[in-house]
Design an enzyme around this catalytic site. Structure first.
Site, PDB file in Angstrom:
ATOM      1  N   ASP A  37       0.771  -1.061   0.103  1.00  0.00           N
ATOM      2  CA  ASP A  37      -0.094  -0.014  -0.012  1.00  0.00           C
ATOM      3  C   ASP A  37       0.435   0.959   0.006  1.00  0.00           C
ATOM      4  O   ASP A  37       1.993   1.097   0.375  1.00  0.00           O
ATOM      5  CB  ASP A  37      -0.765   0.191   1.271  1.00  0.00           C
ATOM      6  CG  ASP A  37      -2.101   1.434   1.416  1.00  0.00           C
ATOM      7  OD1 ASP A  37      -1.695   1.875   0.655  1.00  0.00           O
ATOM      8  OD2 ASP A  37      -1.554   1.978   2.795  1.00  0.00           O
ATOM      9  N   VAL A  38       0.120   2.453  -1.013  1.00  0.00           N
ATOM     10  CA  VAL A  38       0.786   3.404  -0.917  1.00  0.00           C
ATOM     11  C   VAL A  38       1.067   4.689   0.817  1.00  0.00           C
ATOM     12  O   VAL A  38       1.857   4.763   1.826  1.00  0.00           O
ATOM     13  CB  VAL A  38       1.131   4.321  -1.777  1.00  0.00           C
ATOM     14  CG1 VAL A  38       1.725   5.570  -2.066  1.00  0.00           C
ATOM     15  CG2 VAL A  38       1.784   3.407  -3.116  1.00  0.00           C
ATOM     16  N   ASP A  39      -0.738   5.068   0.524  1.00  0.00           N
ATOM     17  CA  ASP A  39      -0.539   6.285   1.413  1.00  0.00           C
ATOM     18  C   ASP A  39      -0.103   5.704   2.957  1.00  0.00           C
ATOM     19  O   ASP A  39      -1.174   4.269   3.233  1.00  0.00           O
ATOM     20  CB  ASP A  39      -2.447   6.833   1.249  1.00  0.00           C
ATOM     21  CG  ASP A  39      -2.025   7.267   0.126  1.00  0.00           C
ATOM     22  OD1 ASP A  39      -1.430   7.733   0.024  1.00  0.00           O
ATOM     23  OD2 ASP A  39      -3.364   7.950  -0.153  1.00  0.00           O
ATOM     24  N   MET A  69     -10.381   4.377   6.033  1.00  0.00           N
ATOM     25  CA  MET A  69      -9.687   3.423   6.525  1.00  0.00           C
ATOM     26  C   MET A  69     -10.461   2.372   7.767  1.00  0.00           C
ATOM     27  O   MET A  69      -9.175   1.013   8.222  1.00  0.00           O
ATOM     28  CB  MET A  69      -8.352   4.367   6.903  1.00  0.00           C
ATOM     29  CG  MET A  69      -7.729   4.701   5.413  1.00  0.00           C
ATOM     30  SD  MET A  69      -7.928   3.582   4.331  1.00  0.00           S
ATOM     31  CE  MET A  69      -6.531   2.938   4.460  1.00  0.00           C
ATOM     32  N   GLY A  70     -11.460   2.968   7.830  1.00  0.00           N
ATOM     33  CA  GLY A  70     -11.032   2.060   9.529  1.00  0.00           C
ATOM     34  C   GLY A  70     -12.406   0.577   9.223  1.00  0.00           C
ATOM     35  O   GLY A  70     -12.718  -0.335   9.874  1.00  0.00           O
ATOM     36  N   SER A 126      -2.244   0.432  -4.542  1.00  0.00           N
ATOM     37  CA  SER A 126      -3.271   1.471  -3.968  1.00  0.00           C
ATOM     38  C   SER A 126      -4.498   2.258  -4.309  1.00  0.00           C
ATOM     39  O   SER A 126      -5.184   2.245  -5.147  1.00  0.00           O
ATOM     40  CB  SER A 126      -2.221   2.954  -3.753  1.00  0.00           C
ATOM     41  OG  SER A 126      -2.536   3.941  -3.602  1.00  0.00           O
ATOM     42  N   GLY A 127      -5.394   3.116  -3.607  1.00  0.00           N
ATOM     43  CA  GLY A 127      -6.427   3.355  -3.333  1.00  0.00           C
ATOM     44  C   GLY A 127      -6.443   5.258  -4.086  1.00  0.00           C
ATOM     45  O   GLY A 127      -7.237   6.087  -4.406  1.00  0.00           O
ATOM     46  N   GLY A 128      -4.936   5.240  -3.794  1.00  0.00           N
ATOM     47  CA  GLY A 128      -4.473   7.142  -4.532  1.00  0.00           C
ATOM     48  C   GLY A 128      -4.266   6.483  -5.569  1.00  0.00           C
ATOM     49  O   GLY A 128      -5.148   6.166  -6.245  1.00  0.00           O
ATOM     50  N   ASP A 196      -1.854  -0.609   6.076  1.00  0.00           N
ATOM     51  CA  ASP A 196      -2.322  -0.520   7.144  1.00  0.00           C
ATOM     52  C   ASP A 196      -3.514  -0.449   7.180  1.00  0.00           C
ATOM     53  O   ASP A 196      -3.938  -0.145   8.280  1.00  0.00           O
ATOM     54  CB  ASP A 196      -1.334   0.761   7.835  1.00  0.00           C
ATOM     55  CG  ASP A 196      -2.640   2.073   6.178  1.00  0.00           C
ATOM     56  OD1 ASP A 196      -3.242   3.007   7.334  1.00  0.00           O
ATOM     57  OD2 ASP A 196      -2.426   1.989   5.223  1.00  0.00           O
ATOM     58  N   THR A 199      -8.234  -2.010   3.203  1.00  0.00           N
ATOM     59  CA  THR A 199      -8.721  -2.695   1.921  1.00  0.00           C
ATOM     60  C   THR A 199      -6.946  -3.532   1.639  1.00  0.00           C
ATOM     61  O   THR A 199      -7.261  -4.338   0.900  1.00  0.00           O
ATOM     62  CB  THR A 199      -8.825  -1.263   1.613  1.00  0.00           C
ATOM     63  OG1 THR A 199      -7.392  -0.351   1.064  1.00  0.00           O
ATOM     64  CG2 THR A 199      -9.715  -0.782   1.276  1.00  0.00           C
TER      65      THR A 199
END
Length: 266
Positions: A37-39, A69-70, A126-128, A196, A199
């Site tokens: 993951d990225v962020d 994110m939760g 990533s979701g970014g 983190d 997802t």
């Protein structure tokens, strides 16, 4: 849960304990892959939140990010809601990237280079946004072809025009779809997901294992979804280096390389 579109035709080895996850991590080699993951994992912050602050709507967007994110709200709906608040123009995104170079998480560059030295394929899932992740990939020597992320769309005048909703990473469970594609297309033996958020945890399976990362954001609900939760990247690097030293010592002494607890040599 992963989408029904995920091909699960082959039996998937899934570690059932912390020691088995560590074994799998320690024996990664040329036929394997790690998806980061990225962020809040590869970088210390959440890019979309930083972008929101940059255009003056940070507090509103942060509330939606925390829910996403939760795992308390559908990811695509949260992404749409955040971008509709920000409405970044092409020029604003360019200016943001110029004014905010990537802030890498301590230890990530060394970890990625250690994996690459073992010929492990490294991906950024990533979701970014693809545009903001490309400079990160460049720093880490990861080809742009190994970025799986979302695409912001602009009209002919450079105004925000939505995002590509066909991208798997734009939906809840989409990282599982992305990992399945990576595993199939790369013919990888084992794939591990490191991240983190909710997802990221959803990507296992088809990922063989999920390592939770709490070095930037400590999320107790994510800690409970994995057998191994890392608080810094140095510990993951050390595991790889120690296993490499053991193999080198056995080779020097002319001893056979033993299989580990899952019955596979690196």
């Amino acid at each position: 849960m992963p989408s029904s579109a995920i091909p699960l035709s082959r039996a998937i080895y899934l570690p059932k304990s912390r020691s088995q996850v560590l074994d799998l991590w320690s024996m990664l080699g040329a036929r394997d892959a790690v998806c980061f993951d990225v962020d809040s994992t590869v970088i210390v912050d959440e890019c979309i939140d930083e972008l929101a602050e940059y255009v003056g709507v940070g507090e509103k967007v942060q509330q939606v990010t925390n829910k996403a994110m939760g795992g308390r709200v559908n990811f695509r709906c949260a992404l749409r809601e955040r971008l509709n608040i920000i409405k970044p123009s092409k020029q604003q995104l360019y200016n943001f990237m110029e004014d905010n170079p990537p802030k890498l998480t301590p230890g990530i560059k060394n970890l990625v280079s250690t994996l690459q030295a073992r010929k492990v394929s490294v991906y950024l899932v990533s979701g970014g946004f693809e545009r903001t992740i490309q400079p990160i990939a460049d720093i880490l020597n990861i080809p742009h072809s190994r970025i799986v992320a979302n695409k912001i769309l602009f009209d002919d005048e450079g105004n925000y025009a939505g995002f590509d909703e066909s991208a798997p990473t734009s939906e809840s469970g989409g990282k599982a779809v992305a990992v399945a594609m990576i595993k199939e297309q790369g013919s990888h033996r084992y794939v591990m997901m490191v991240g983190d958020g909710a997802t990221d945890a959803e990507a296992c399976p088809p990922a063989n294992a999920f390592i939770g990362f709490g070095g930037n954001q400590l999320r107790e609900n994510i800690r409970q979804k994995c057998f191994y939760y890392a608080l810094d990247f140095e510990e993951l690097t050390v595991l790889l280096q120690e296993s490499a030293k053991k193999m080198d010592n056995r080779k020097i002494k002319g001893l056979p390389i033993p299989t580990n607890r899952i019955g596979v040599t690196p």
